[in-house]
Design an enzyme around this catalytic site. Structure first.
Site, mmCIF file in Angstrom:
data_model
loop_
_atom_site.group_PDB
_atom_site.id
_atom_site.type_symbol
_atom_site.label_atom_id
_atom_site.label_comp_id
_atom_site.label_asym_id
_atom_site.label_seq_id
_atom_site.Cartn_x
_atom_site.Cartn_y
_atom_site.Cartn_z
ATOM 1 N N ASP A 196 0.990 -1.061 0.026
ATOM 2 C CA ASP A 196 0.035 0.108 -0.151
ATOM 3 C C ASP A 196 0.961 1.252 -0.010
ATOM 4 O OD1 ASP A 196 -2.117 1.660 -0.117
ATOM 5 O OD2 ASP A 196 -3.169 0.846 1.993
ATOM 6 N N GLU A 214 -9.930 7.759 4.721
ATOM 7 C CA GLU A 214 -8.929 7.184 5.349
ATOM 8 C C GLU A 214 -8.590 7.679 6.696
ATOM 9 O OE1 GLU A 214 -5.904 5.383 3.088
ATOM 10 O OE2 GLU A 214 -6.425 6.844 1.303
HETATM 11 C C1 BGC Z 1 -5.223 3.344 0.568
HETATM 12 C C2 BGC Z 1 -5.490 2.112 -0.349
HETATM 13 C C3 BGC Z 1 -5.435 2.767 -1.823
HETATM 14 C C4 BGC Z 1 -4.301 3.429 -1.958
HETATM 15 C C5 BGC Z 1 -3.956 4.191 -3.397
HETATM 16 C C6 BGC Z 1 -3.908 3.916 0.187
HETATM 17 O O1 BGC Z 1 -3.562 5.119 1.015
HETATM 18 O O2 BGC Z 1 -4.915 2.499 1.743
HETATM 19 O O3 BGC Z 1 -6.747 1.801 -0.241
HETATM 20 O O4 BGC Z 1 -5.757 1.693 -2.716
HETATM 21 O O5 BGC Z 1 -4.010 4.430 -1.332
HETATM 22 O O6 BGC Z 1 -4.937 5.198 -3.535
HETATM 23 C C1 BGC Z 2 -3.661 9.897 -2.544
HETATM 24 C C2 BGC Z 2 -4.487 8.574 -2.127
HETATM 25 C C3 BGC Z 2 -3.899 7.740 -1.197
HETATM 26 C C4 BGC Z 2 -3.161 8.792 0.074
HETATM 27 C C5 BGC Z 2 -2.584 8.204 1.010
HETATM 28 C C6 BGC Z 2 -3.294 10.550 -1.293
HETATM 29 O O1 BGC Z 2 -2.596 11.798 -1.644
HETATM 30 O O2 BGC Z 2 -4.361 10.769 -3.475
HETATM 31 O O3 BGC Z 2 -4.709 7.758 -3.123
HETATM 32 O O4 BGC Z 2 -4.564 6.909 -0.649
HETATM 33 O O5 BGC Z 2 -2.611 10.117 -0.435
HETATM 34 O O6 BGC Z 2 -2.027 9.058 2.017
#
Ligand code: BGC
Ligand code: BGC
Length: 620
Positions: A340, A537
């Protein structure tokens, strides 16, 4: 001639000598400079001429579509340099690519769009041409290995303007309808594929234990069996999207125990649960959290994303037992493990150690997601020193290439714009509406307050989510954290859906803040549409998910202006309404329904009955 010129003009001759000396020094400095840069980055980019000799071969069985995949992989692996193999393990966020030639030069294997990362104009056509441009850069490499391009198409291809935005998974969890979920996943993948993207970072197979977690809505809820069943349906739905030339690829995530992290253990000080620690015995972890992955692997998962949680203090990304012993050996997972976001750098103190540890634990593809040069240099160093074996490198690359061949990327022609009309098509919107309708959960219905009559004389409507597509859609829509308002999403708001449903003679009045002061008589019905602001998130980790003071004030105002009060909650998780709910006649959990709010009015006005069941406990 030259000499005579020098003798004729000694001062010039002396000047020329100086110049030569000057340029020689400059040249030497330049060499040192370049050398310094190489040492600094420590990346050894192979010289072009060596590559070109090797590339002029006509002998390319791996491009022969009639050969079995294993043969094609063998042939290709046999032709690859270590440098090219390392490139196949990289998954880079597309905004880190400032020059398309970098894809060619570094032989990058995979790109992703992070949340909200699209072309300047977000139209489907612009998305398609952006992805095609990235792909074309691989055609200039020696072996022309296509990119795997991934995206979080988690509730529709929702970064794209005009896409159908389906309910987030928590709402699908309430439907308990695996056939519906499978159809939604296929429709989403079809919209994704139309833009040239074949890889979705879904389904989410986490089993949340704490609604304070910001990713709760990304899950199918807290019942492991429901998650396993719907997760498998979603995975297969994505992979149902196929043609003669491609098979879309799903990702089971986040391996393992996503949703079991303890509140307050997050490593990132901005978060509470996300990136936290799971305290569970092996047995409990398996009972609840392994189950959905078991089903997914048995049902055709070809990519698994390892999460960023720690289990009893050990980071999942660096856990050999979990990734290799359990997932790959015990479950027999033959696809590739992708880390990830920045996950491989969170395992130990230095980036090098952390990466080495993760790859040796079983990570095959690395979502760095920024620094590919640093990644490649560290991989070169680790392979040279033996910290990572050639065998591990080959295993990772073989897994990735096998999936690439299965996905059809080597054989398909460039994606063309002919398929774009499927994005946000009427058919997909009807499907989304069906999903919304089936996800509505009736939380309270005093004196059969619901369904409402379409013939009501007067309906007043208010609340922060009544006329707001961004709030309906939640996070991971247009932007990573979602948007607040009516832009960037094509759809129908709850207010519009109500207006479209009631009779011509019904007087519908709307006020965002519930200010209906001029009105004398009580309205027949007051509908307050309230809920959460979009988030994603860790930024959505919340000590006490509840209604805002503004929403509560609106509800209060509506209560005194209407004969019966219906509260519709647009949220990614249960909200604490215990103190207030006694005063409300009807309460509906609508989750994050997405672009088609007409599914809400389908049940609200009785065209369909409420069939949604709570996917997660909602104390009332
Ligand atoms: C998330 C994932 C996601 C990835 C790409 C991560 O922060 O935990 O679920 O697929 O970012 O965006
Ligand atoms: C991205 C997401 C990712 C996240 C993780 C963002 O900047 O756009 O896809 O999951 O960072 O921290």
């Amino acid at each position: 001639m030259y000499f005579s010129h020098i003798t004729k003009n000694p001062s010039t001759s002396f000047g020329t000598g100086k110049k030569i000396l000057f340029f020689t020094i400059l040249f030497v400095l330049l060499i040192i400079g370049v050398g310094f840069l190489v040492v600094k980055n420590n990346v050894m980019v192979p010289a072009k001429d060596i590559l070109s000799e090797r590339c002029n071969q006509d002998d390319t069985p791996y491009l022969d579509q009639t050969l079995p995949v294993a043969k094609r992989v063998d042939d290709l692996m046999g032709k690859m340099t270590e440098w090219e193999k390392i490139g196949q393990m990289a998954l880079i966020e597309k905004n880190s690519i400032h020059d398309l030639n970098e894809i060619t030069k570094y032989n990058l294997g995979a790109l992703l769009s992070g949340g909200g990362a699209g072309p300047k104009v977000e139209t489907p056509a612009a998305w398609l041409s952006m992805v095609n441009n990235f792909q074309n850069a691989t055609q200039k490499t020696c072996l022309k290995i296509p990119l795997l391009y991934g995206i979080d198409a988690t509730h529709g291809h929702a970064n794209v303007l005009g896409a159908t935005v389906f309910p987030h998974s928590i709402g699908l969890g309430a439907t308990r309808d695996s056939d519906l979920v499978r159809r939604i996943a296929k429709a989403t993948a079809d919209e994704m594929v139309a833009t040239g993207i074949y890889w979705s970072f879904s389904p989410n197979l986490d089993v949340p234990q704490d609604i304070r977690w910001g990713k709760t809505y990304e899950t199918f809820g807290s019942d492991a069996n429901n998650v396993a069943t719907l997760g498998l349906a979603y995975l297969q739905g994505v992979q149902d999207s196929s043609s003669k030339y491609f098979n879309a690829l799903a990702t089971a995530k986040h391996f393992i125990g996503g949703g079991a992290m303890e509140y307050g253990t997050a490593r990132n000080k901005n978060f509470k649960v996300e990136e936290g620690n799971i305290t569970l015995s092996d047995k409990s972890l398996r009972q609840t959290h392994l189950l959905p992955f078991q089903k997914a692997v048995a049902g055709g998962a070809r990519a698994v994303m390892v999460g960023t949680a720690t289990w009893n203090g050990v980071n999942n990304t660096g856990n050999h037992y979990l990734l290799t012993d359990v997932l790959k050996k015990e479950l027999g997972f033959s696809g590739f493990v992708v880390s990830d976001w920045y996950g491989v750098y969170q395992v130990s103190d230095t980036r090098y150690d952390s990466l080495v540890h993760s790859i040796n634990a079983g990570v095959d593809m690395v979502m760095t997601p920024f620094e590919y040069k640093d990644f490649m240099a560290n991989m070169q160093k680790a392979l040279a020193s033996g910290d990572i074996s050639q065998g591990r490198l080959d295993d990772a690359v073989r897994r990735i290439l096998t999936v690439k061949f299965n996905t059809g990327l080597f054989d398909r022609p460039e994606a063309v714009s002919g398929g774009l009309s499927i994005i946000g098509s009427a058919k997909h919107r009807v499907l989304a509406r069906e999903a919304v309708r089936k996800s509505q959960v009736l939380l309270k219905n005093e004196n059969s307050a619901l369904p409402l009559s379409k013939l009501s004389g007067q309906i007043i409507i208010a609340g922060s989510a009544a006329d707001n597509l961004g709030r309906q859609a939640g996070g991971w829509t247009t932007e990573w954290q979602g948007i607040d308002g009516n832009y960037g999403i094509v759809g129908t708001t709850v207010l519009e859906a109500i207006k479209n449903t009631v009779s011509k003679n019904t007087n519908v009045e709307y006020s965002l803040e519930g200010n209906f002061s001029k009105q004398e008589a009580l309205a027949d019905v007051g509908i307050a549409v309230v809920g959460e602001k979009p988030y994603a998130e860790g930024w959505g980790d919340n000590a006490n998910p509840s209604l805002s003071a503004e929403d509560l004030a609106v509800i209060e105002k509506m209560k005194v202006k209407s004969k019966k009060l219906i509260v519709i909650i647009i949220s990614g998780r249960p909200l604490d309404i215990k103190k207030y709910v006694h005063a409300w006649d009807g309460v509906v959990a609508s989750w994050l329904p997405g672009s088609e709010a007409s599914g809400i009015t389908d049940t609200l006005f009785g065209d369909y009955s409420f069939v949604g069941q709570l996917p997660i406990d909602w104390p009332l």
